[in-house]
Design a protein around this motif. Structure first.
Motif, PDB file in Angstrom:
ATOM      1  N   GLY A 163     -21.639  26.156 -22.449  1.00 21.02           N
ATOM      2  CA  GLY A 163     -22.898  26.211 -23.189  1.00 21.02           C
ATOM      3  C   GLY A 163     -22.723  26.161 -24.692  1.00 21.02           C
ATOM      4  N   LEU A 164     -21.714  25.444 -25.171  1.00 20.67           N
ATOM      5  CA  LEU A 164     -21.425  25.380 -26.609  1.00 20.67           C
ATOM      6  C   LEU A 164     -21.877  24.052 -27.198  1.00 20.67           C
ATOM      7  CD1 LEU A 164     -17.811  26.887 -26.586  1.00 20.67           C
ATOM      8  CD2 LEU A 164     -19.955  28.068 -27.102  1.00 20.67           C
ATOM      9  N   GLU A 165     -22.007  24.041 -28.513  1.00 20.89           N
ATOM     10  CA  GLU A 165     -22.346  22.827 -29.243  1.00 20.89           C
ATOM     11  C   GLU A 165     -21.440  22.707 -30.462  1.00 20.89           C
ATOM     12  OE1 GLU A 165     -26.447  22.855 -30.246  1.00 20.89           O
ATOM     13  OE2 GLU A 165     -27.148  22.701 -28.162  1.00 20.89           O
ATOM     14  N   VAL A 166     -21.336  21.478 -30.970  1.00 20.01           N
ATOM     15  CA  VAL A 166     -20.481  21.230 -32.131  1.00 20.01           C
ATOM     16  C   VAL A 166     -21.093  21.865 -33.374  1.00 20.01           C
ATOM     17  CG1 VAL A 166     -19.499  19.434 -33.618  1.00 20.01           C
ATOM     18  CG2 VAL A 166     -19.621  19.086 -31.150  1.00 20.01           C
ATOM     19  N   ARG A 167     -20.251  22.441 -34.204  1.00 23.81           N
ATOM     20  CA  ARG A 167     -20.701  22.989 -35.481  1.00 23.81           C
ATOM     21  C   ARG A 167     -20.880  21.874 -36.506  1.00 23.81           C
ATOM     22  NH1 ARG A 167     -17.354  28.658 -36.491  1.00 23.81           N
ATOM     23  NH2 ARG A 167     -18.745  29.967 -35.234  1.00 23.81           N
ATOM     24  N   GLU A 168     -21.267  22.279 -37.735  1.00 29.91           N
ATOM     25  CA  GLU A 168     -21.515  21.290 -38.788  1.00 29.91           C
ATOM     26  C   GLU A 168     -20.284  20.456 -39.061  1.00 29.91           C
ATOM     27  OE1 GLU A 168     -22.910  21.165 -43.479  1.00 29.91           O
ATOM     28  OE2 GLU A 168     -23.152  23.005 -42.320  1.00 29.91           O
ATOM     29  N   ILE A 169     -19.116  21.111 -39.101  1.00 31.14           N
ATOM     30  CA  ILE A 169     -17.856  20.385 -39.247  1.00 31.14           C
ATOM     31  C   ILE A 169     -17.253  20.222 -37.868  1.00 31.14           C
ATOM     32  CG2 ILE A 169     -15.513  20.460 -40.174  1.00 31.14           C
ATOM     33  CD1 ILE A 169     -16.603  21.893 -42.603  1.00 31.14           C
ATOM     34  N   SER A 170     -16.934  18.984 -37.505  1.00 31.01           N
ATOM     35  CA  SER A 170     -16.470  18.690 -36.151  1.00 31.01           C
ATOM     36  C   SER A 170     -14.993  18.319 -36.154  1.00 31.01           C
ATOM     37  CB  SER A 170     -17.285  17.525 -35.575  1.00 31.01           C
ATOM     38  OG  SER A 170     -16.962  16.320 -36.274  1.00 31.01           O
ATOM     39  N   LEU A 171     -14.454  18.168 -34.976  1.00 25.17           N
ATOM     40  CA  LEU A 171     -13.057  17.787 -34.842  1.00 25.17           C
ATOM     41  C   LEU A 171     -12.818  16.406 -35.437  1.00 25.17           C
ATOM     42  CD1 LEU A 171     -10.228  18.333 -33.838  1.00 25.17           C
ATOM     43  CD2 LEU A 171     -10.941  17.631 -31.541  1.00 25.17           C
ATOM     44  N   ILE A 202     -13.991  25.894 -35.016  1.00 25.04           N
ATOM     45  CA  ILE A 202     -13.727  26.812 -33.907  1.00 25.04           C
ATOM     46  C   ILE A 202     -14.930  27.713 -33.637  1.00 25.04           C
ATOM     47  CG2 ILE A 202     -12.269  28.721 -33.130  1.00 25.04           C
ATOM     48  CD1 ILE A 202     -10.012  27.482 -34.810  1.00 25.04           C
ATOM     49  N   GLN A 203     -15.259  27.853 -32.354  1.00 21.60           N
ATOM     50  CA  GLN A 203     -16.315  28.770 -31.936  1.00 21.60           C
ATOM     51  C   GLN A 203     -15.751  29.778 -30.938  1.00 21.60           C
ATOM     52  OE1 GLN A 203     -20.108  27.106 -30.762  1.00 21.60           O
ATOM     53  NE2 GLN A 203     -19.553  25.125 -31.630  1.00 21.60           N
ATOM     54  N   PRO A 204     -16.107  31.043 -31.081  1.00 23.47           N
ATOM     55  CA  PRO A 204     -15.681  32.014 -30.065  1.00 23.47           C
ATOM     56  C   PRO A 204     -16.559  31.926 -28.830  1.00 23.47           C
ATOM     57  CG  PRO A 204     -16.970  33.104 -31.764  1.00 23.47           C
ATOM     58  CD  PRO A 204     -16.824  31.671 -32.198  1.00 23.47           C
ATOM     59  N   PHE A 205     -15.948  32.003 -27.665  1.00 23.06           N
ATOM     60  CA  PHE A 205     -16.696  32.145 -26.417  1.00 23.06           C
ATOM     61  C   PHE A 205     -16.486  33.578 -25.948  1.00 23.06           C
ATOM     62  CE2 PHE A 205     -16.969  32.230 -21.798  1.00 23.06           C
ATOM     63  CZ  PHE A 205     -18.244  31.710 -21.616  1.00 23.06           C
ATOM     64  N   ILE A 206     -17.566  34.354 -25.886  1.00 21.17           N
ATOM     65  CA  ILE A 206     -17.476  35.794 -25.616  1.00 21.17           C
ATOM     66  C   ILE A 206     -18.317  36.145 -24.395  1.00 21.17           C
ATOM     67  CG2 ILE A 206     -17.850  38.111 -26.553  1.00 21.17           C
ATOM     68  CD1 ILE A 206     -17.698  36.869 -29.359  1.00 21.17           C
ATOM     69  N   VAL A 207     -17.740  36.931 -23.525  1.00 22.02           N
ATOM     70  CA  VAL A 207     -18.472  37.459 -22.369  1.00 22.02           C
ATOM     71  C   VAL A 207     -18.457  38.974 -22.460  1.00 22.02           C
ATOM     72  CG1 VAL A 207     -18.540  37.678 -19.866  1.00 22.02           C
ATOM     73  CG2 VAL A 207     -17.921  35.491 -20.902  1.00 22.02           C
ATOM     74  N   LYS A 208     -19.654  39.560 -22.409  1.00 23.29           N
ATOM     75  CA  LYS A 208     -19.776  41.019 -22.420  1.00 23.29           C
ATOM     76  C   LYS A 208     -20.151  41.486 -21.023  1.00 23.29           C
ATOM     77  CE  LYS A 208     -21.972  44.935 -24.756  1.00 23.29           C
ATOM     78  NZ  LYS A 208     -22.913  45.359 -25.829  1.00 23.29           N
TER      79      LYS A 208
END
Length: 455
Positions: free
Chosen positions: A222-230, A245-251
């Motif tokens: 369920g992620l999307e690219v940020r303003e600066i991409s690869l 880089i985006q963190p994927f976090i599960v609580k």
């Protein structure tokens, strides 16, 4: 070690037929000193297993306060296996890559590095003063950190300097590309669940979705690219890869937090042809490795998910990795044939281009299918045919990559198998990796991680 000292050793002291003892006393002891280890920080004939008599020629590590290595004889950091220049009959011992003597010595240092008394060892060297090669150990994976280098008077100082820099500034991460030159083998599922599993083990993990046309891993989280991409970082050297880089976090209900980091798939990359990418990205498929250089000192594991076709994205992924993990299907014979192609053709092609010793192929595993005895028999018949055909055609030995436990005295043909489990397929709809969501799936993927990566 001064250049004139090395000249004197290589020119005047070491005869062409020097035996192992001479190489050890005249070359290797100087090498160990040049790498920064004093007499109290090196041991000859170090026992790699206890109890047992298996020994490596030298072990070294820095002393820590009152812990003197020669006295405590524990926690080696560097192992060195020495060979003679020639046999007793005068036949040369050739440690150049691909020779039988090289392969045997390489396997020897790998065994030592993984022995019970060497769990702290991170580096291994093989040398006969004609060739030298450095190996790195990360968990259960041992892989070349340099090629096998022919020692000359004009390169010995550079060799020593490079080895010293590597062993005192080791990368933290093992970079793994999950790849098979055949689709439908569960590359993305394997990648995301291994990342989740290793995160559960307290490891710092980064996942790179380098399949811009599909982007299945990114979608499954369920992620999307940020303003600066690869793509931006690949094409512009002034940008910082950390910004992608985006963190994927599960609580969890218990309050526990589990996370790993992700560089999402960048759809912009999928809009370009191979020719466009070659023009827009300096160094082409070698560029991704450069972009990741700073990250290998920050993470324990970096996993790269890439498309099946042998084009820019998969080529870049193999070029950037230390090891290639190859999922297969026991009931898909094309996946076995294509695994063989990755091992004998694609990995060596990238290795030849990189000229730094890597990457290596890890043994195959069967991914996510229930296997009946008759099906396993058919799969093994196909594997034996593939191995036999390749030995006859090119003398390339695929046996260790299909049957890693098979040795001369133990004809073990067991291949690690990850069983089928419904929650794995359904987890994508929950946007949570199965290894985070279900205890049985977590158990399966922990077994996979232990088989290949963690002690």
């Amino acid at each position: 070690m001064l250049l004139t000292d090395w000249n004197h050793i290589l020119d005047n002291i070491l005869p062409d037929e020097s035996n192992e003892a001479v190489i050890s006393d005249i070359f290797v002891r100087f090498l160990i000193n040049a790498l920064g280890f004093n007499q109290q920080e090196q041991i000859s004939q170090f026992k790699t297993v206890k109890p047992g008599n298996r020994t490596v020629d030298f072990a070294a590590r820095k002393n820590v306060d009152s812990d003197i290595f020669t006295l405590s004889k524990i926690n080696p950091y560097l192992l060195i296996e020495v060979k003679a220049r020639a046999t007793g009959s005068g036949a040369k011992i050739n440690l150049s890559e691909g020779t039988p003597q090289y392969i045997n010595t390489r396997e020897q240092i790998k065994r030592y590095l993984l022995d019970s008394n060497c769990t702290t060892s991170q580096w291994g060297i093989i040398t006969n003063s004609v060739h030298i090669q450095l190996f790195r150990r990360h968990g259960k994976v041992v892989f070349p950190a340099t090629p096998s280098i022919l020692i000359k008077k004009d390169n010995i100082n550079a060799i020593v300097s490079n080895v010293k820099n590597l062993i005192y500034n080791p990368p933290k991460a093992l970079t793994v590309c999950v790849y098979n030159n055949k689709g439908g083998v569960g590359k993305t599922t394997t990648t995301v669940n291994l990342a989740a599993t290793l995160a559960q083990q307290g490891k710092q993990v980064l996942v790179i979705d380098f399949d811009p046309q599909q982007g299945d891993l990114t979608k499954s989280l369920g992620l999307e690219v940020r303003e600066i991409s690869l793509y931006d970082c690949l094409s512009d050297r002034d940008l910082d890869i950390h910004d992608t880089i985006q963190p994927f976090i599960v609580k969890f209900k218990s309050g526990q937090l589990l996370k790993f980091d992700v560089i999402p798939a960048d759809s912009k990359l999928g809009n370009f042809t191979e020719q466009d990418l070659a023009t827009r990205i300096e160094k082409g498929s070698a560029r991704l490795k450069d972009v990741l250089k700073s990250l290998v000192y920050e993470y324990d594991y970096i996993f790269i998910d890439c498309p099946t076709n042998w084009m820019f994205f998969s080529q870049s992924s193999l070029y950037a990795c230390d090891a290639v993990l190859i999922p297969t299907k026991h009931n898909n014979l094309a996946s076995l044939d294509n695994a063989a192609k990755v091992i004998k053709e694609l990995v060596p092609k990238v290795k030849a281009a990189r000229q730094d010793g890597g990457p290596i192929a890890l043994p195959i595993f069967f991914n996510g299918e229930n296997i009946t005895p008759p099906q396993l028999k058919i799969a093994n018949q196909e594997i034996v045919a593939i191995i036999t055909k390749e030995i006859k055609a090119s003398k390339f030995n695929l046996l260790p990559y299909f049957y890693p436990k098979y040795i001369k005295d133990d004809t073990n043909t067991k291949i690690f198998s990850l069983p089928s489990y419904a929650i794995v397929a359904g987890a994508a709809f929950a946007r949570i990796p199965a290894a985070f969501k279900d205890s049985t799936a977590a158990k399966y993927y922990l077994e996979l991680a232990k088989e290949y990566f963690i002690l």
